[in-house]
Scaffold this active site. Structure first.
Site, mmCIF file in Angstrom:
data_model
loop_
_atom_site.group_PDB
_atom_site.id
_atom_site.type_symbol
_atom_site.label_atom_id
_atom_site.label_comp_id
_atom_site.label_asym_id
_atom_site.label_seq_id
_atom_site.Cartn_x
_atom_site.Cartn_y
_atom_site.Cartn_z
ATOM 1 N N ARG A 1 -29.844 2.854 -14.727
ATOM 2 C CA ARG A 1 -30.800 2.288 -15.680
ATOM 3 C C ARG A 1 -32.002 3.215 -15.845
ATOM 4 N NH1 ARG A 1 -35.234 -1.199 -14.706
ATOM 5 N NH2 ARG A 1 -35.876 -2.164 -16.646
ATOM 6 N N CYS B 1 -52.040 5.164 21.397
ATOM 7 C CA CYS B 1 -51.849 6.102 22.489
ATOM 8 C C CYS B 1 -52.409 7.420 21.962
ATOM 9 C CB CYS B 1 -50.366 6.237 22.794
ATOM 10 S SG CYS B 1 -49.982 7.679 23.790
ATOM 11 N N LYS C 1 -30.214 -16.653 -19.553
ATOM 12 C CA LYS C 1 -30.346 -15.976 -20.845
ATOM 13 C C LYS C 1 -29.913 -16.936 -21.953
ATOM 14 C CE LYS C 1 -28.567 -11.987 -18.457
ATOM 15 N NZ LYS C 1 -27.301 -11.404 -18.080
ATOM 16 N N ASP D 1 0.779 4.263 -2.628
ATOM 17 C CA ASP D 1 0.568 5.661 -2.241
ATOM 18 C C ASP D 1 1.672 6.567 -2.781
ATOM 19 O OD1 ASP D 1 -1.661 4.880 -0.938
ATOM 20 O OD2 ASP D 1 -0.770 4.921 1.079
ATOM 21 N N LYS E 1 -28.572 -13.457 -9.940
ATOM 22 C CA LYS E 1 -29.237 -12.178 -10.109
ATOM 23 C C LYS E 1 -28.756 -11.324 -8.946
ATOM 24 C CE LYS E 1 -33.677 -10.006 -11.012
ATOM 25 N NZ LYS E 1 -33.472 -8.822 -10.201
ATOM 26 N N ASP F 1 0.834 -1.202 0.000
ATOM 27 C CA ASP F 1 0.000 0.000 0.000
ATOM 28 C C ASP F 1 0.873 1.258 0.000
ATOM 29 O OD1 ASP F 1 -1.980 -1.799 0.174
ATOM 30 O OD2 ASP F 1 -2.819 -1.086 2.088
#
Ligand code: IVH
Length: 674
Positions: free
Chosen positions: A139, A428, A292, A38, A118, A34
């Protein structure tokens, strides 16, 4: 340093960082530390700052830098983003296979099916021109979506540049933005600590994160992208979905490792059950399998029917159920005083979300299911609804279970509670009950109300408990110093809240009406009332008869509106809102709602349910332009029976054609949205 040398170094850094980004986020297999990453990043940022003209559009610094947007622009998808027909049973899946077989007889190739999870997230489209990410959008309604490019750029698993040597001129990649369950829980935990509202589930969290005007907020959320399809492609062609997805994977995307292709429907079934089995083990929420047809040629032959392709189906999973124990039953007081029994459960994970409570709705329901403290119960979480108890496992009873008795006093204000005739609920009736006060203010400040950003439930609770506020109007008299008296409130957060309260002084009328929390008046009815009356004053003045004239207002609703505004306390609260600087907006009767503005339509042929004039007026009301001849500037041609040459011309120019059904849907959609 001479410019060309800088350019070389920038180019090298961009490619290097993008490569390491890919190793880290997509392959989950980093090559460098990392710290090293950086260092590269900082060097690039430094060079770009000195030479902004050399900044590349695919530079990794572009993932975070953008300024907040005013609002989202809408964009049209070059190929509509369709939705999926759904099925729930094996038999319904077999029906789908039968339809495919029938439709595709005579096509010599076997039918291959592609199956994968899905994903339960938010569908987006990414447009790459010559390999560079140019736009990204939601979408939306399938035809147009919202442009959220800057937000999508912050998602590290979305490449800014395709990793292919010779990228096509145009590649539209479609897929789902999701949040991992672990990331979701961690994020919610932090939000809870900060007193912010929690997201109900990873899907809401992903959708909420993407629809931020400030990309910096999106950047701080752990989002991921799975690619599952393509839109328009130029400069490259694919025969099969599987090939396209393999290509996309090589170009730098994550596709589902769970996808499978087979020409044997039995294998597809097996895969569905295998996915169902894995459901709680995978890191993302899946709510079914999508199946599909793999061949694009066969897909085209099957075609589509009103927005859903006939070559695909979503075979949904049954709602997730789990068994757990009822530790206790207590009651909660809602905004309108309704007392709801709630089961405190032994925490259990249901499809990835930890459940600790389930609503028991009301006393009758509780009696019918005979739920007792100590019972073992089956609970269910369907979509994002509050978990519910399906049934008691009576065989697990030891005899020590305790029946629950509804209290006769409000647990919060200790006033007696009543059950009105014909109602399933106890209430109430003390409108000053702190529980109701809290809930009313929470509702007032919520997104569907005047939307005071950052004013979370916990803060409101504290303020009510400390007697700083007793109704929504009191919010508008708060000062920063008041807020600083609250637990864990820093100067900056207090400032932000004061700013958010300030910003909420100009709500839309419908929002304000909804915010008041009139019994039986929700978001939709608030819209209707705002449209009808145009101002708060008019609404306040309306009597029972006038209200009843409105189509959607029945006697109960008319009653609750009249009595709300007759109530002295409510009237005072509204006065006080005004004194606090709340602007009471007015709506012009003729709305400027014009979702189809800028779109040109041509009508041809005769429609069954509309005359030419009706169709034209309906479109014009939504802001569309209707012209008589088809040109390349035409966006849609609406085609009825016996169309003329306009139809042929539209086809030649590749213009979107709407049959009467799709036309009707379009109108319905926008008229509803209004
Ligand atoms: S394919 C015609 N594949 O489902 C193809 N959609 O109901 C339509 N979705 O809005 C999209 N996982 O958000 C496809 N593996 C998957 C999917 C998927 C989730 C969602 C998508 C879309 C909705 C359609």
């Amino acid at each position: 340093m001479p410019d060309d040398k800088v350019k070389k170094e920038i180019d090298k850094l961009v490619d290097e960082i993008n490569y390491h980004n890919y190793r880290y986020y997509v392959l989950d297999d980093p090559e460098i530390s990392d710290a090293e990453y950086d260092r590269l990043f900082d060097r690039l940022a430094e060079l770009e700052e000195k030479h902004p003209e050399l900044k590349r559009p695919d530079s990794p610094t572009q993932r975070v830098g953008a300024q907040p947007a005013e609002k989202f622009r809408s964009v049209r998808h070059s190929v509509p983003m369709l939705s999926l027909n759904k099925c729930n049973t094996e038999k319904e899946f077999e029906d789908f296979v039968r339809r495919c077989n029938e439709e595709l007889t005579g096509v010599s190739d076997k039918i291959e099916y592609h199956v994968e999870p899905k994903f339960d997230g938010l569908a987006v489209e990414l447009v790459y021109k010559n390999g560079i990410l140019e736009t990204g959008s939601t979408r939306g309604n399938g035809v147009t979506g919202e442009e959220i490019t800057e937000n999508l750029k912050t998602v590290r698993t979305i490449p800014l540049k395709l990793r292919t040597k010779k990228p096509p001129e145009l590649l539209e990649v479609r897929g789902e933005v999701i949040m991992h369950k672990d990331d979701f829980e961690e994020m919610n935990k932090k939000r809870e600590e900060e007193g912010l509202d929690l997201f109900a589930n990873p899907r809401n969290a992903a959708a909420g994160s993407l629809r931020q005007l400030d990309p910096k907020i999106t950047a701080s959320r752990p989002l991921r992208f799975f690619a599952y399809g393509i839109g328009l492609v130029e400069g490259k062609s694919f025969d099969k979905l599987g090939d396209a997805l393999d290509y996309i994977e090589r170009a730098g995307f994550i596709i589902s490792v769970e996808s499978e292709i087979s020409d044997d429907p039995e294998n597809i079934k097996k895969k569905y059950y295998a996915l169902l089995d894995k459901r709680s083990d995978v890191q993302y929420d899946m709510d079914g399998a999508v199946i599909k047809i793999n061949s694009f040629r066969q897909q085209a032959k099957m075609g589509e029917l009103s927005r859903s392709p006939r070559w695909a189906i979503a075979w949904k999973f049954p709602p997730a159920e789990e068994t757990t124990e009822v530790k206790d039953i207590f009651v909660q007081v809602g905004r309108t005083g309704i007392i709801t029994p709630v089961a405190a459960l032994k925490p259990v994970r249901v499809s990835g979300v930890e459940v600790r409570r389930a609503s028991l709705h009301n006393e009758d329901e509780l009696r019918k299911k005979d739920i007792r403290i100590g019972d073992t119960v089956v609970i269910r979480r369907a979509g994002d609804v509050i978990p519910e108890v399906v049934k008691v496992v009576k065989s697990s009873r030891s005899g020590d279970e305790k029946k629950f008795k509804m209290p006769d006093k409000c647990p919060v204000c200790k006033q007696p509670i009543t059950r009105l005739e014909g109602e399933a609920y106890y209430r109430c009736t003390n409108i000053s009950c702190p529980a109701q006060v809290k809930e009313r203010i929470i509702h007032f400040a919520s997104k569907s109300g005047v939307d005071i950003d950052g004013l979370g439930n916990k803060l409101i609770e504290q303020m009510v408990e400390k007697d700083m506020i007793g109704n929504p109007a009191d919010l508008y008299f708060l000062e920063k110093d008041d807020l600083l008296k609250l637990e864990r409130m820093a100067d900056k957060s207090a400032r932000n809240i004061i700013d958010a309260i300030e910003a909420s002084r100009k709500p839309e009328l419908a929002r304000l009406i909804n915010a008041l929390g009139i019994r039986n008046v929700g978001e939709h009815l608030a819209d209707v009332l705002a449209d009808h009356f145009g101002s708060m004053e008019n609404l306040m003045r309306a009597d029972y008869d006038e209200l009843s004239e409105i189509n959607e207002v029945g006697p109960t609703i008319a009653d609750s509106i009249v009595s709300f505004f007759k109530n002295e306390q409510n009237r005072r609260m509204i006065e006080k809102l005004k004194e606090g600087g709340m602007k009471f907006p007015t709506v012009e009767k003729k709305t400027d709602y014009a979702p189809l503005e800028g779109q040109t339509f041509v009508l041809t042929g005769s429609l069954e349910n509309y005359s030419r004039r009706q169709a034209r007026e309906a479109l014009e009301k939504l802001g569309a332009k209707v012209t008589s001849s088809v040109s390349k500037n035409t966006d849609y041609v609406v085609v009825g029976a016996d169309p003329g040459s306009k139809y042929d011309k539209a086809q030649k120019l590749n213009i979107d054609i709407l049959d009467e059904n799709r036309f009707k849907e379009l109108l319905k959609k926008y008229e509803r949205a209004k």
